[in-house]
Write a protein that holds these residues in place. Structure first.
Motif, PDB file in Angstrom:
ATOM      1  N   LYS A   1       0.830  -1.210   0.000  1.00  7.58           N
ATOM      2  CA  LYS A   1       0.000   0.000   0.000  1.00  7.58           C
ATOM      3  C   LYS A   1       0.865   1.260   0.000  1.00  7.58           C
ATOM      4  CE  LYS A   1      -0.621  -0.097   5.069  1.00  7.58           C
ATOM      5  NZ  LYS A   1       0.224   1.080   5.322  1.00  7.58           N
ATOM      6  N   ASP A   2       2.048   1.188   0.624  1.00  6.38           N
ATOM      7  CA  ASP A   2       2.956   2.327   0.607  1.00  6.38           C
ATOM      8  C   ASP A   2       3.474   2.580  -0.799  1.00  6.38           C
ATOM      9  OD1 ASP A   2       2.843   2.660   3.442  1.00  6.38           O
ATOM     10  OD2 ASP A   2       4.279   1.018   3.659  1.00  6.38           O
ATOM     11  N   PHE A   3       3.822   1.499  -1.510  1.00 10.77           N
ATOM     12  CA  PHE A   3       4.327   1.659  -2.866  1.00 10.77           C
ATOM     13  C   PHE A   3       3.268   2.250  -3.791  1.00 10.77           C
ATOM     14  CE2 PHE A   3       7.513  -1.701  -1.695  1.00 10.77           C
ATOM     15  CZ  PHE A   3       8.620  -0.886  -1.854  1.00 10.77           C
ATOM     16  N   GLU A   4       2.031   1.883  -3.581  1.00 14.19           N
ATOM     17  CA  GLU A   4       0.966   2.445  -4.400  1.00 14.19           C
ATOM     18  C   GLU A   4       0.906   3.959  -4.251  1.00 14.19           C
ATOM     19  OE1 GLU A   4      -2.638   0.491  -3.338  1.00 14.19           O
ATOM     20  OE2 GLU A   4      -2.000  -1.481  -4.073  1.00 14.19           O
ATOM     21  N   GLU A   5       1.054   4.437  -3.028  1.00 15.77           N
ATOM     22  CA  GLU A   5       1.021   5.878  -2.804  1.00 15.77           C
ATOM     23  C   GLU A   5       2.277   6.554  -3.333  1.00 15.77           C
ATOM     24  OE1 GLU A   5       0.003   9.120   0.715  1.00 15.77           O
ATOM     25  OE2 GLU A   5      -0.137   6.961   1.108  1.00 15.77           O
ATOM     26  N   LEU A   6       3.429   5.914  -3.150  1.00 10.53           N
ATOM     27  CA  LEU A   6       4.665   6.489  -3.680  1.00 10.53           C
ATOM     28  C   LEU A   6       4.625   6.591  -5.197  1.00 10.53           C
ATOM     29  CD1 LEU A   6       7.322   4.689  -1.434  1.00 10.53           C
ATOM     30  CD2 LEU A   6       6.684   7.104  -1.364  1.00 10.53           C
ATOM     31  N   GLU A   7       4.089   5.579  -5.848  1.00 10.67           N
ATOM     32  CA  GLU A   7       3.944   5.616  -7.310  1.00 10.67           C
ATOM     33  C   GLU A   7       3.128   6.831  -7.736  1.00 10.67           C
ATOM     34  OE1 GLU A   7       5.273   3.793  -9.598  1.00 10.67           O
ATOM     35  OE2 GLU A   7       5.660   1.765  -8.876  1.00 10.67           O
ATOM     36  N   ARG A   8       2.129   7.163  -6.942  1.00 10.64           N
ATOM     37  CA  ARG A   8       1.233   8.258  -7.290  1.00 10.64           C
ATOM     38  C   ARG A   8       1.901   9.621  -7.151  1.00 10.64           C
ATOM     39  NH1 ARG A   8      -1.754  11.675  -4.460  1.00 10.64           N
ATOM     40  NH2 ARG A   8      -1.332  10.617  -2.465  1.00 10.64           N
ATOM     41  N   ILE A   9       2.755   9.795  -6.146  1.00 13.66           N
ATOM     42  CA  ILE A   9       3.285  11.124  -5.850  1.00 13.66           C
ATOM     43  C   ILE A   9       4.711  11.351  -6.346  1.00 13.66           C
ATOM     44  CG2 ILE A   9       1.802  11.252  -3.809  1.00 13.66           C
ATOM     45  CD1 ILE A   9       4.260  10.835  -2.064  1.00 13.66           C
ATOM     46  N   LYS A  10       5.371  10.352  -6.897  1.00  9.32           N
ATOM     47  CA  LYS A  10       6.780  10.513  -7.268  1.00  9.32           C
ATOM     48  C   LYS A  10       6.935  11.146  -8.645  1.00  9.32           C
ATOM     49  CE  LYS A  10       7.679   6.028  -9.455  1.00  9.32           C
ATOM     50  NZ  LYS A  10       8.412   4.756  -9.354  1.00  9.32           N
ATOM     51  N   THR A  11       8.094  11.751  -8.845  1.00 10.50           N
ATOM     52  CA  THR A  11       8.492  12.272 -10.144  1.00 10.50           C
ATOM     53  C   THR A  11      10.006  12.191 -10.230  1.00 10.50           C
ATOM     54  OG1 THR A  11       8.393  14.162 -11.664  1.00 10.50           O
ATOM     55  CG2 THR A  11       8.690  14.650  -9.338  1.00 10.50           C
ATOM     56  N   TYR A  12      10.537  12.041 -11.441  1.00 10.27           N
ATOM     57  CA  TYR A  12      11.983  11.957 -11.619  1.00 10.27           C
ATOM     58  C   TYR A  12      12.526  13.290 -12.115  1.00 10.27           C
ATOM     59  CZ  TYR A  12      11.862   6.876 -11.153  1.00 10.27           C
ATOM     60  OH  TYR A  12      11.704   5.599 -10.678  1.00 10.27           O
ATOM     61  N   ARG A  13      13.683  13.688 -11.589  1.00 10.45           N
ATOM     62  CA  ARG A  13      14.368  14.886 -12.063  1.00 10.45           C
ATOM     63  C   ARG A  13      15.831  14.548 -12.306  1.00 10.45           C
ATOM     64  NH1 ARG A  13      12.247  20.469  -9.339  1.00 10.45           N
ATOM     65  NH2 ARG A  13      10.026  20.134  -9.679  1.00 10.45           N
ATOM     66  N   THR A  14      16.364  15.066 -13.399  1.00 10.96           N
ATOM     67  CA  THR A  14      17.765  14.829 -13.750  1.00 10.96           C
ATOM     68  C   THR A  14      18.509  16.156 -13.795  1.00 10.96           C
ATOM     69  OG1 THR A  14      17.226  12.849 -15.033  1.00 10.96           O
ATOM     70  CG2 THR A  14      19.330  13.903 -15.501  1.00 10.96           C
ATOM     71  N   TYR A  15      19.701  16.177 -13.190  1.00 11.94           N
ATOM     72  CA  TYR A  15      20.537  17.374 -13.153  1.00 11.94           C
ATOM     73  C   TYR A  15      21.866  17.077 -13.847  1.00 11.94           C
ATOM     74  CZ  TYR A  15      17.304  19.118  -9.587  1.00 11.94           C
ATOM     75  OH  TYR A  15      16.184  19.524  -8.903  1.00 11.94           O
ATOM     76  N   ALA A  16      22.386  18.092 -14.540  1.00 14.64           N
ATOM     77  CA  ALA A  16      23.665  17.960 -15.228  1.00 14.64           C
ATOM     78  C   ALA A  16      24.816  18.154 -14.249  1.00 14.64           C
ATOM     79  CB  ALA A  16      23.752  18.996 -16.342  1.00 14.64           C
ATOM     80  N   PRO A  17      26.010  17.635 -14.567  1.00 12.79           N
ATOM     81  CA  PRO A  17      27.168  17.833 -13.687  1.00 12.79           C
ATOM     82  C   PRO A  17      27.411  19.319 -13.420  1.00 12.79           C
ATOM     83  CG  PRO A  17      27.668  16.226 -15.375  1.00 12.79           C
ATOM     84  CD  PRO A  17      26.348  16.803 -15.745  1.00 12.79           C
ATOM     85  N   GLY A  18      27.620  19.662 -12.162  1.00  7.66           N
ATOM     86  CA  GLY A  18      27.872  21.047 -11.792  1.00  7.66           C
ATOM     87  C   GLY A  18      26.620  21.854 -11.514  1.00  7.66           C
ATOM     88  N   GLU A  19      25.451  21.295 -11.791  1.00  5.58           N
ATOM     89  CA  GLU A  19      24.209  22.020 -11.578  1.00  5.58           C
ATOM     90  C   GLU A  19      23.813  21.959 -10.098  1.00  5.58           C
ATOM     91  OE1 GLU A  19      19.761  22.251 -13.643  1.00  5.58           O
ATOM     92  OE2 GLU A  19      21.202  20.707 -14.251  1.00  5.58           O
ATOM     93  N   THR A  20      23.340  23.090  -9.576  1.00  8.34           N
ATOM     94  CA  THR A  20      22.920  23.136  -8.182  1.00  8.34           C
ATOM     95  C   THR A  20      21.527  22.540  -8.036  1.00  8.34           C
ATOM     96  OG1 THR A  20      24.245  25.106  -7.741  1.00  8.34           O
ATOM     97  CG2 THR A  20      22.460  24.632  -6.209  1.00  8.34           C
ATOM     98  N   ILE A  21      21.412  21.576  -7.143  1.00 10.42           N
ATOM     99  CA  ILE A  21      20.125  20.938  -6.859  1.00 10.42           C
ATOM    100  C   ILE A  21      19.362  21.734  -5.813  1.00 10.42           C
ATOM    101  CG2 ILE A  21      19.047  18.826  -5.965  1.00 10.42           C
ATOM    102  CD1 ILE A  21      21.541  17.311  -7.044  1.00 10.42           C
TER     103      ILE A  21
END
Length: 249
Positions: free
Chosen positions: A31-51
């Motif tokens: 049930k936790d994974f179901e909720e995480l699937e719903r609210i997650k998003t992926y972000r990618t940063y380039a080398p040297g980029e401030t997160i």
């Protein structure tokens, strides 16, 4: 979070995630994974980029899926000190706090699995599994900080380089649910310049010590920045630690 990140469509189910067994979600139920699937998003940063910048409001939290980030602090006169590394499965952000104490900068191209912080905080309140795992990770982070203080304060240049390789080897083995052993290989994501900043050494010293470890057959450098360790116990010996992680005196 700092602007400029590339958003990616979700491509990995939580159950198939490469950091599944070491990340903040490692103790989750279905049930936790179901909720995480719903609210997650992926972000990618380039080398040297401030997160994220120290002190700024941080509306997102999440886990490093791939790549490495550096934690650093900037002094009033502009000098910067790296105070830690974020490796795959490490957590970014502080639930219950407005922001971070350090800047977070991508050392390599890095992909993060992110959650809206307010939603994640509510989920933590409902899920003892996530709350318990966050506590475990906080204690691991404290141990790593103490190890880093020892590394900077008391170890020689050779021991610092060997220690960093041992840490990365162990983390990679844990991520793949393996026991560190002879013949293991792991990716060396960070540059020699980043290693120098992290360890308080010059780039020339880092290069000399890596070359010395290679000449002695303690490490081998392969394609795609892979490090191969023929004899793990010998590498640990070079780090100034014993096989159980204690310091040799």
């Amino acid at each position: 979070m700092a602007a400029g990140a590339t958003h990616r469509p979700v491509q990995t189910r939580c159950a198939d995630c490469p950091i599944r067994y070491r990340a903040v979600c490692s103790h989750c139920e279905a049930k936790d994974f179901e909720e995480l699937e719903r609210i997650k998003t992926y972000r990618t940063y380039a080398p040297g980029e401030t997160i994220a910048w120290a002190g700024e409001h941080m509306p997102l939290v999440g886990s490093v899926v791939d790549g490495v980030a550096m934690l650093s602090s900037t002094l009033p006169d502009g000098r910067r000190q790296m105070v830690g590394l974020l490796l795959p499965s490490d957590f970014v952000g502080r639930p219950g706090r407005a922001g971070l104490s350090f800047d977070v900068v991508a050392a390599t191209e890095i992909t993060l699995c992110m959650f809206n912080k307010s939603e994640f905080e509510r989920m933590v309140g409902r899920s003892p599994h996530i709350e318990h795992r966050l506590l475990e990770m906080t204690l691991d982070e404290l141990d790593a900080a103490r190890e880093w203080m020892l590394l900077l304060g008391r170890k020689t240049a050779r021991e610092k380089i060997a220690s960093l390789f041992v840490i990365m080897a162990r983390r990679d083995a844990e991520l793949h649910r393996h026991v560190p052993r002879d013949g293991l290989s792991f990716p060396l994501h960070i540059t020699r310049e980043a290693m120098a900043d992290y360890l308080g050494l010059t780039i020339e010293t880092v290069s000399r010590q890596i070359s010395a470890l290679r000449r002695q057959g303690l490490i081998e450098l392969g394609d795609n920045r892979m490090v191969h360790v023929p004899d793990f116990a010998k590498l640990i010996d070079q780090s100034g630690d014993d096989a159980d992680g204690g310091v040799l005196v």
